[in-house]
Design an enzyme around this catalytic site. Structure first.
Site, PDB file in Angstrom:
ATOM      1  NE  ARG A   9      -4.091  -1.806   0.146  1.00  0.00           N
ATOM      2  CZ  ARG A   9      -5.301  -1.750   0.699  1.00  0.00           C
ATOM      3  NH1 ARG A   9      -5.661  -0.694   1.367  1.00  0.00           N
ATOM      4  NH2 ARG A   9      -6.126  -2.747   0.561  1.00  0.00           N
TER       5      ARG A   9
ATOM      6  NE  ARG B 228      -8.069   5.542   2.130  1.00  0.00           N
ATOM      7  CZ  ARG B 228      -9.047   4.716   2.463  1.00  0.00           C
ATOM      8  NH1 ARG B 228     -10.294   5.029   2.178  1.00  0.00           N
ATOM      9  NH2 ARG B 228      -8.787   3.593   3.087  1.00  0.00           N
TER      10      ARG B 228
ATOM     11  NE  ARG C 276     -10.135   6.952  -3.808  1.00  0.00           N
ATOM     12  CZ  ARG C 276     -11.415   7.198  -3.701  1.00  0.00           C
ATOM     13  NH1 ARG C 276     -12.021   7.947  -4.588  1.00  0.00           N
ATOM     14  NH2 ARG C 276     -12.119   6.695  -2.712  1.00  0.00           N
TER      15      ARG C 276
ATOM     16  CG  ASP D  54      -8.839  -3.634  -4.526  1.00  0.00           C
ATOM     17  OD1 ASP D  54      -8.394  -2.880  -3.641  1.00  0.00           O
ATOM     18  OD2 ASP D  54      -9.509  -4.653  -4.274  1.00  0.00           O
TER      19      ASP D  54
ATOM     20  CE1 TYR E  58     -12.781  -7.830   1.791  1.00  0.00           C
ATOM     21  CE2 TYR E  58     -10.956  -9.239   1.163  1.00  0.00           C
ATOM     22  CZ  TYR E  58     -11.447  -8.158   1.878  1.00  0.00           C
ATOM     23  OH  TYR E  58     -10.603  -7.426   2.666  1.00  0.00           O
TER      24      TYR E  58
HETATM   25  O1  CP3 Z   1       0.109   0.531  -3.314  1.00  0.00           O
HETATM   26  C1  CP3 Z   1      -0.371  -0.611  -3.381  1.00  0.00           C
HETATM   27  O2  CP3 Z   1      -0.151  -1.498  -2.518  1.00  0.00           O
HETATM   28  C2  CP3 Z   1      -1.136  -1.004  -4.630  1.00  0.00           C
HETATM   29  C3  CP3 Z   1      -2.524  -0.941  -4.624  1.00  0.00           C
HETATM   30  C4  CP3 Z   1      -3.432  -1.902  -3.858  1.00  0.00           C
HETATM   31  C5  CP3 Z   1      -4.766  -1.563  -3.538  1.00  0.00           C
HETATM   32  N1  CP3 Z   1      -5.370  -2.644  -3.002  1.00  0.00           N
HETATM   33  C6  CP3 Z   1      -5.425  -0.262  -3.814  1.00  0.00           C
HETATM   34  C7  CP3 Z   1      -6.499   0.159  -2.879  1.00  0.00           C
HETATM   35  C8  CP3 Z   1      -3.224  -3.210  -3.421  1.00  0.00           C
HETATM   36  C9  CP3 Z   1      -1.956  -4.069  -3.467  1.00  0.00           C
HETATM   37  C10 CP3 Z   1      -4.476  -3.672  -2.882  1.00  0.00           C
HETATM   38  C11 CP3 Z   1      -4.671  -5.037  -2.362  1.00  0.00           C
HETATM   39  C12 CP3 Z   1      -5.872  -5.332  -1.567  1.00  0.00           C
HETATM   40  N2  CP3 Z   1      -7.145  -4.872  -1.735  1.00  0.00           N
HETATM   41  C13 CP3 Z   1      -5.898  -6.271  -0.506  1.00  0.00           C
HETATM   42  C14 CP3 Z   1      -4.739  -7.101  -0.068  1.00  0.00           C
HETATM   43  C15 CP3 Z   1      -3.742  -6.318   0.666  1.00  0.00           C
HETATM   44  C16 CP3 Z   1      -4.090  -6.112   2.108  1.00  0.00           C
HETATM   45  O3  CP3 Z   1      -4.109  -4.936   2.510  1.00  0.00           O
HETATM   46  O4  CP3 Z   1      -4.276  -7.104   2.792  1.00  0.00           O
HETATM   47  C17 CP3 Z   1      -7.209  -6.297  -0.005  1.00  0.00           C
HETATM   48  C18 CP3 Z   1      -7.707  -7.137   1.158  1.00  0.00           C
HETATM   49  C19 CP3 Z   1      -7.989  -5.425  -0.807  1.00  0.00           C
HETATM   50  C20 CP3 Z   1      -9.449  -5.166  -0.716  1.00  0.00           C
HETATM   51  C21 CP3 Z   1      -9.727  -3.756  -0.387  1.00  0.00           C
HETATM   52  N3  CP3 Z   1      -9.538  -2.697  -1.242  1.00  0.00           N
HETATM   53  C22 CP3 Z   1     -10.237  -3.237   0.827  1.00  0.00           C
HETATM   54  C23 CP3 Z   1     -10.563  -4.054   2.062  1.00  0.00           C
HETATM   55  C24 CP3 Z   1     -10.343  -1.837   0.661  1.00  0.00           C
HETATM   56  C25 CP3 Z   1     -10.916  -0.839   1.629  1.00  0.00           C
HETATM   57  C26 CP3 Z   1      -9.979  -0.551   2.726  1.00  0.00           C
HETATM   58  C27 CP3 Z   1      -9.795   0.915   2.929  1.00  0.00           C
HETATM   59  O5  CP3 Z   1      -8.678   1.279   3.316  1.00  0.00           O
HETATM   60  O6  CP3 Z   1     -10.730   1.686   2.694  1.00  0.00           O
HETATM   61  C28 CP3 Z   1      -9.866  -1.522  -0.621  1.00  0.00           C
HETATM   62  C29 CP3 Z   1      -9.764  -0.172  -1.206  1.00  0.00           C
HETATM   63  C30 CP3 Z   1      -8.425   0.200  -1.715  1.00  0.00           C
HETATM   64  N4  CP3 Z   1      -7.663  -0.511  -2.590  1.00  0.00           N
HETATM   65  C31 CP3 Z   1      -7.755   1.398  -1.428  1.00  0.00           C
HETATM   66  C32 CP3 Z   1      -6.544   1.385  -2.153  1.00  0.00           C
HETATM   67  C33 CP3 Z   1      -5.468   2.443  -2.204  1.00  0.00           C
HETATM   68  C34 CP3 Z   1      -8.307   2.454  -0.475  1.00  0.00           C
HETATM   69  C35 CP3 Z   1      -8.209   3.825  -0.895  1.00  0.00           C
HETATM   70  C36 CP3 Z   1      -9.277   4.491  -1.716  1.00  0.00           C
HETATM   71  O7  CP3 Z   1     -10.490   4.340  -1.513  1.00  0.00           O
HETATM   72  O8  CP3 Z   1      -8.823   5.298  -2.513  1.00  0.00           O
END
Ligand code: CP3
Length: 346
Positions: free
Chosen positions: A26, A30, A39, A75, A152
């Site tokens: 990540r 954000r 965003r 994602d 999920y």
């Molecule tokens: O920089 C990076 O790592 C690359 C981008 C990336 C995202 N998601 C973008 C994202 C990666 C590698 C992921 C993987 C991901 N997505 C995982 C596995 C990694 C982990 O953290 O265990 C999981 C479980 C997800 C599913 C997911 N996507 C969730 C649960 C959420 C909401 C959580 C939150 O913080 O709101 C997301 C949204 C998401 N995916 C964001 C980002 C940057 C949140 C930011 C936004 O809304 O702009």
């Protein structure tokens, strides 16, 4: 890279590097003001679908943090759209799956998905990012592991206790295995397609698999993760196999596959590494340490390096993703400390 061989790719292969490579799960997200600025104009899914925006966001942390690898902006849940499950992200509440998988009939109804076609926009982003990176650092592709994706798909969103997932797993084992087999095929082909498009390593995120007992992991998950990892490895790029809360699962995860095993902070790095002989190790700073005092943060970083002991095959990372209140400047300081403290002086 830029003329010099990549320390990250060397470590993936278990070869010595000029210093311990570091990147952060990540690292685009954000906590970065420049990400929030994008965003404000585009949703998460829009950024993922637009290769120009995905490229911009992927590159944002590279110069600012000085990390040794870029990770594709996408994602793990994107395959749910072509699978017909209905994916959206609710403001502040995380992912919402409109049509969760709750029965054998729901599994049987899942369409065949060719990731090269259905997720072609991600592959286009991979090509655009490689071009923009111009070999400064390698690009990591990624996908969700069958178990984490299934959780999920079944829960319909995030969960704390995985009760709906486990109920399905225990009561409908045949449908469970059919679902995980389908997900393993899609994910394995998706990772291979990312590698073919230019990703120089790939990571399989089994973020939530630590909720399972070792015996259940072996029976319900291992064969499917193995299938996905084998499809990915056949592309020839190194594969990182990551999970959290996996202290009791490490041997079984290594058996499933991966050149490098990713671990969180709940287990000391050297203890984890001894349990996966023959693999590299990625980790394992607690992301919350970045919110604490800086002398304590430095001590934790040095302790992880001491436990790795300068052995080839360590990739420094957090044990899980960067937390939102993190100051980017402190991540930069961690990168500089790792590079300085681990530099080979021969
Ligand atoms: O920089 C990076 O790592 C690359 C981008 C990336 C995202 N998601 C973008 C994202 C990666 C590698 C992921 C993987 C991901 N997505 C995982 C596995 C990694 C982990 O953290 O265990 C999981 C479980 C997800 C599913 C997911 N996507 C969730 C649960 C959420 C909401 C959580 C939150 O913080 O709101 C997301 C949204 C998401 N995916 C964001 C980002 C940057 C949140 C930011 C936004 O809304 O702009």
């Amino acid at each position: 890279m830029s003329g010099e061989p990549s320390s990250f790719l060397a470590a993936c292969r278990g070869q010595p590097a000029r210093y311990t490579p570091v990147w952060f799960m990540r690292q685009a997200g954000r906590y970065l003001p420049e990400y929030r600025a994008i965003r404000a104009k585009a949703s998460l899914l829009e950024i993922c679908r637009r290769p120009d925006l995905a490229t911009e966001v992927t590159l944002q942390p590279i110069e600012r943090l000085g990390v040794d690898a870029a990770i594709l902006f996408a994602d793990i849940l994107l395959p749910f759209e072509p699978l017909g499950l209905g994916l959206s992200f609710a403001q502040g509440e995380g992912p919402v799956i409109a049509r969760p998988v709750r029965s054998a009939a729901d599994v049987a109804r899942l369409p065949e998905v060719d990731p090269a076609d259905a997720l072609g926009y991600v592959l286009e982003a991979v090509r655009a990012i490689r071009k923009a990176l111009a070999d400064r650092v390698p690009l990591i592709g990624f996908a969700g592991a069958p178990f984490t994706l299934a959780s999920y798909a079944i829960e319909g969103g995030g969960t704390r206790d995985f009760v709906t997932t486990k109920t399905f797993m225990y009561r409908e084992p045949q449908a469970w295995h059919a679902l995980l087999d389908r997900l393993a095929t899609v994910v394995g082909r998706y990772l291979a397609a990312q590698a073919a498009a230019g990703a120089q390593a790939v990571q399989l995120f089994d973020s939530w698999v630590g909720c399972l007992a070792p015996e259940d992991y072996r029976r319900y998950v291992l064969p499917h993760s193995m299938k996905a990892l084998q499809l990915a490895a056949a592309s020839g790029v190194p594969v990182i196999h990551f999970g959290t809360g996996t202290a009791t699962l490490l041997e079984a995860m290594a058996e499933a596959g991966g050149d490098v095993i990713g671990v969180d902070w709940r287990i000391p790095l050297d203890v984890a590494w001894a349990r996966v002989p023959g693999c590299g190790i990625q980790g394992n700073l607690d992301p919350a340490a970045l919110l604490g005092p800086s002398d304590d943060l430095d001590a934790r970083v040095r302790d992880i390096l001491r436990r790795a002991g300068g052995r080839a095959g360590h990739i420094f990372n957090l044990g899980h993703g960067v937390l939102q209140p993190t100051d980017p400047g402190r991540l930069r300081a961690v990168v500089d400390l790792i590079h300085e403290a681990s530099a080979r002086r021969d």
